[in-house]
Write an enzyme that holds these catalytic residues in place. Structure first.
Site: not given
Ligand code: GLN
Length: 500
Positions: A79, A154, A178
């Site tokens: 990532k 994400s 995420s």
């Molecule tokens: N969807 C969550 C957010 O928008 C989680 C994001 C993540 O785990 N990086 O913060």
């Protein structure tokens, strides 16, 4: 052997036996990326030359009988939130468009030491803020099972890369879901380890008390293999746990007889898609059939998870992202200060440079989070918002502690719905935040969670099942997921939805 659809564990054994070379294997995945990535956009950058050079070095070392690392010759996607010295690290932001980190993240260093082949950097929501991968400054990612649907986020690029056979293994990060949520929506397996199990050094910080790096792959066994390589103490991360790393592979084959799995009635409330509910219930039944027992448990404060998370994570983000000021890191506005023309509305040319650099460099969701967090931390609101959120976080943590006195693991859905259509939630941030309902708890409590496919909807979209376990329960989480995957083949289904 079609290498791109073969598991990393089988590829590893074929490499060891000399049936395939790492150059052949790496080339197969690079070719798959070449044909598939234009549709899916899972990779932001592909390091063809670097990957092939490393593959060749591994093949040569193997031929000479030299000792090799545990992931020798196996391709991995990383990532783009993790620093790499040989590839740009953008965090899917314009802010870091040209950023070349001066050091490797600890996880990247460990991958290199394990002799893995880093294929490239995967797309994500900007600074890991989002749940659909639509917040990337470099284009959205498409779900390999339905290219008009979101892959989740994400770590949407890492999930889609594995789901579309562009990489057998991928690294993701999970601050509020995420890893688990995109794994669920893309039909793959993803593990969020206990906070501190994997070093965050060189992970571009979003919310430092919640961020955790973890493995993504088709199966739990492959996740175990990848976790083995990346877990461990790092003196360079003060929150890294200094506890021995167990062998994640040896316990996988143990049967589940006597395992106590918790079921939370509230998970099955309003908003849960009917088909998702059915597959999740069938998974509980499968665990019972495998010798586990199911027990109702309560997480009374779980309903406050999303509001608590959306105070703590943006607060920490507003502080972490203060470093992007146009001077130290990243994008810098290169205009002429307006007060040189005698009309400045800024306090000084320096402040104007800060403001304009940040206005140009950050996307809308990142700006929203910075504003939310700055507000929650500001004098006068701190006690009402941030400090209160910390107290609720403690209650959520205590709920898990109580529940784990009665059960070994807690099962349930990963997301309330299968993959949603691209664009469906982009105008409604609150609807997007609610996607994190079932996942933020593990981050707030610092515990582990794994997500894996447990069925498909009538329209052929994957459905995910989540198991959460106490701190350092990774061996049990992986064992429970692996045992399920021994008797089901959801994780082996391949998509036919990608136009070639
Ligand atoms: N969807 C969550 C957010 O928008 C989680 C994001 C993540 O785990 N990086 O913060």
């Amino acid at each position: 052997m079609t290498m791109t659809t073969t598991s990393a564990t089988e590829l590893a054994s074929a490499l060891q036996k000399g049936e395939i070379t790492s150059v052949e294997c790496t080339t197969a995945f690079l070719d798959r990326i070449g044909s598939t990535n234009p549709t899916i956009n899972a990779f932001l950058s592909v390091d063809r030359d670097g990957a092939l050079a490393k593959a060749e070095a591994v093949d040569t070392a193997r031929a000479q009988g030299k000792p090799l690392g545990p992931l020798a010759g196996l391709p991995v996607a990383v990532k783009d939130v993790l620093c790499t010295t040989d590839q740009k690290t953008t965090c899917a932001s314009r802010m870091l468009k040209t950023y070349e980190p001066p050091y490797d993240a600890d996880v990247v260093r460990r991958l290199r030491e394990a002799d893995a082949i880093i294929l490239g950097k995967t797309n994500m929501d900007e600074f890991a803020m989002g749940g659909s991968n639509e917040n990337s400054a470099y284009g959205l990612v498409r779900n390999p099972w339905d290219t008009n649907s979101a892959p989740g986020g994400s770590s949407g690029g890492s999930a889609a890369a594995v789901a579309a056979d562009m990489a057998p293994l991928a690294i993701g990060s999970d601050t509020g879901g995420s890893i688990r949520q995109p794994a669920g929506l893309c039909g793959i397996t993803g593990l969020k380890p206990t906070y501190g199990r994997v070093s965050r050094r060189g992970l571009i910080a979003f919310s430092s008390s919640l961020d955790q790096i973890g493995p993504m792959a088709r199966s739990a066994k492959e996740c175990a293999m990848l976790l083995q390589a990346i877990a461990g103490h790092d003196p360079g991360d003060s929150t890294s746990l200094n506890t021995p790393v167990p062998d994640y592979l040896t316990g996988l084959e143990k049967p589940l007889q006597g395992l106590r799995i918790g079921r939370v009635a509230e998970h099955f409330g309003e908003g849960l898609d009917q088909e998702v509910a059915e597959h999740v219930e069938q998974t509980f039944a499968a665990y019972e059939a495998a010798g586990a027992t199911i027990h109702e448990v309560e997480l009374p404060h779980a309903r406050y998870g999303v509001p608590t998370y959306y105070l703590i994570a943006p607060s920490e983000a507003s502080s972490n992202l203060a470093r992007y000021d146009g001077a130290h890191y990243g994008h810098r506005w290169d205009g002429t200060p307006t007060d040189d023309q005698g009309i400045s509305t800024f306090d000084s040319p320096l402040v104007e440079m800060y403001c304009r650099s940040r206005a140009e460099g950050f996307g809308p969701e990142v700006k929203r989070r910075i504003m939310l967090g700055t507000y929650a931390l500001s004098a006068g609101y701190y006690d009402a918002y941030y400090a209160k959120a910390l107290r609720v976080r403690r209650l959520i943590r205590n709920d898990f502690t109580q529940a784990f006195k009665k059960v070994d693991l807690i099962g349930g859905p990963v997301s309330a719905t299968p993959a949603f259509k691209l664009g469906e939630k982009t105008d409604d941030p609150v609807a997007m935040y609610l996607v994190d309902l079932y996942t933020v708890g593990a981050n707030l409590a610092g515990i582990g969670g794994i997500s894996f496919p447990c069925g498909f909807t009538k329209t052929n979209l994957p459905v995910g099942f989540q198991l959460q376990g106490p701190a350092l329960s990774e061996p049990l989480l992986l064992q429970a997921a692996h045992q399920y995957q021994q008797t089901t083949d959801w994780h082996l289904q391949r998509t036919t939805a990608i136009p070639s």
